[in-house]
Motif scaffolding. Sequence first.
Motif, PDB file in Angstrom:
ATOM      1  N   THR A  15       0.801  -1.108   0.048  1.00 27.50           N
ATOM      2  CA  THR A  15       0.174   0.026  -0.087  1.00 27.50           C
ATOM      3  C   THR A  15       0.901   1.255  -0.134  1.00 27.50           C
ATOM      4  N   PHE A  16       0.271   2.380  -0.291  1.00 26.26           N
ATOM      5  CA  PHE A  16       1.056   3.504  -0.301  1.00 26.26           C
ATOM      6  C   PHE A  16       1.951   3.901   1.033  1.00 26.26           C
ATOM      7  N   ALA A  19       4.730   1.563   1.383  1.00 28.87           N
ATOM      8  CA  ALA A  19       5.946   1.892   0.379  1.00 28.87           C
ATOM      9  C   ALA A  19       6.522   3.291   1.025  1.00 28.87           C
ATOM     10  N   LEU A  20       5.808   4.063   1.624  1.00 25.72           N
ATOM     11  CA  LEU A  20       6.395   5.270   2.066  1.00 25.72           C
ATOM     12  C   LEU A  20       7.262   5.027   3.089  1.00 25.72           C
ATOM     13  N   TYR A  21       6.897   4.041   4.003  1.00 26.61           N
ATOM     14  CA  TYR A  21       7.653   3.638   5.320  1.00 26.61           C
ATOM     15  C   TYR A  21       8.740   3.116   4.681  1.00 26.61           C
ATOM     16  N   LYS A  22       9.110   2.242   3.828  1.00 23.94           N
ATOM     17  CA  LYS A  22      10.053   1.581   3.226  1.00 23.94           C
ATOM     18  C   LYS A  22      10.992   2.558   2.509  1.00 23.94           C
ATOM     19  N   ASP A  99      -1.741   7.319  12.726  1.00 31.91           N
ATOM     20  CA  ASP A  99      -0.995   5.823  12.780  1.00 31.91           C
ATOM     21  C   ASP A  99       0.263   5.498  11.816  1.00 31.91           C
ATOM     22  N   PHE A 100       0.710   6.775  11.421  1.00 31.81           N
ATOM     23  CA  PHE A 100       1.846   6.609  10.591  1.00 31.81           C
ATOM     24  C   PHE A 100       3.095   7.332  11.669  1.00 31.81           C
ATOM     25  N   LEU A 101       3.718   6.126  12.323  1.00 34.51           N
ATOM     26  CA  LEU A 101       4.775   6.453  13.447  1.00 34.51           C
ATOM     27  C   LEU A 101       6.005   5.519  12.987  1.00 34.51           C
ATOM     28  N   ARG A 102       7.236   6.250  13.372  1.00 29.26           N
ATOM     29  CA  ARG A 102       8.584   5.661  13.009  1.00 29.26           C
ATOM     30  C   ARG A 102       8.644   4.438  13.750  1.00 29.26           C
ATOM     31  N   ASP A 106       3.604  -1.672  12.436  1.00 35.48           N
ATOM     32  CA  ASP A 106       2.273  -2.233  12.371  1.00 35.48           C
ATOM     33  C   ASP A 106       1.026  -1.354  12.095  1.00 35.48           C
ATOM     34  N   ARG A 107       1.045  -0.196  12.876  1.00 36.17           N
ATOM     35  CA  ARG A 107       0.150   0.758  12.726  1.00 36.17           C
ATOM     36  C   ARG A 107      -0.097   1.300  11.339  1.00 36.17           C
ATOM     37  N   ALA A 108       1.256   1.472  10.913  1.00 35.11           N
ATOM     38  CA  ALA A 108       1.235   1.957   9.342  1.00 35.11           C
ATOM     39  C   ALA A 108       0.687   0.957   8.332  1.00 35.11           C
ATOM     40  N   ASN A 109       1.002  -0.122   8.636  1.00 39.06           N
ATOM     41  CA  ASN A 109       0.350  -1.345   7.621  1.00 39.06           C
ATOM     42  C   ASN A 109      -1.182  -1.368   7.758  1.00 39.06           C
ATOM     43  N   ALA A 110      -1.895  -0.933   8.967  1.00 39.26           N
ATOM     44  CA  ALA A 110      -3.242  -1.073   9.035  1.00 39.26           C
ATOM     45  C   ALA A 110      -3.846   0.257   8.430  1.00 39.26           C
ATOM     46  N   ILE A 111      -3.231   0.994   8.064  1.00 41.18           N
ATOM     47  CA  ILE A 111      -3.920   2.400   7.291  1.00 41.18           C
ATOM     48  C   ILE A 111      -4.511   1.755   6.206  1.00 41.18           C
TER      49      ILE A 111
END
Length: 136
Positions: A15-16, A19-22, A99-102, A106-111
């Motif tokens: 998901t976006f 990818a952004l986290y990566k 939910d987008f935290l460094r 796991d929270r980022a994956n749930a967005i």
Amino acid sequence: MDIHKLITIDQPHNTFPQALYKILNTGHTWIEWNTDGSKIRYNDPGRLIRELQTLGFKAQDSASLSKNFNDYSFNRLSDARKSRYDPYKSTWTVFCHADFLRHDPDRANAIQRRRARRTRPYSKKSSPCSDDSIWD
């Protein structure tokens, strides 16, 4: 031939937000987390688009990049698009999401992507904030 493979062959595997986290965790100087890991900023939208394309996204311009941020409910805190051309890339665009935290992938994956668009009354937005206080 499997019809499911035809439909998903060009779809990104992430998901976006994933990818952004990566991209953020590969240590680039043009995109980074703030000190507490609750906000992100970037100063090279063209580079971000190219990085997303290598991960399978079809982003072509800043409008499609903005659409992805909006579809996943990120909040824009500053906007470098409205400033003059900056050859030194010193103007940053800042986003955040609850939910987008460094330190919590796991929270980022749930967005999830928003399905229905909200209609908003027209309002002229103010010019981007050049104050660094939004970054801290």
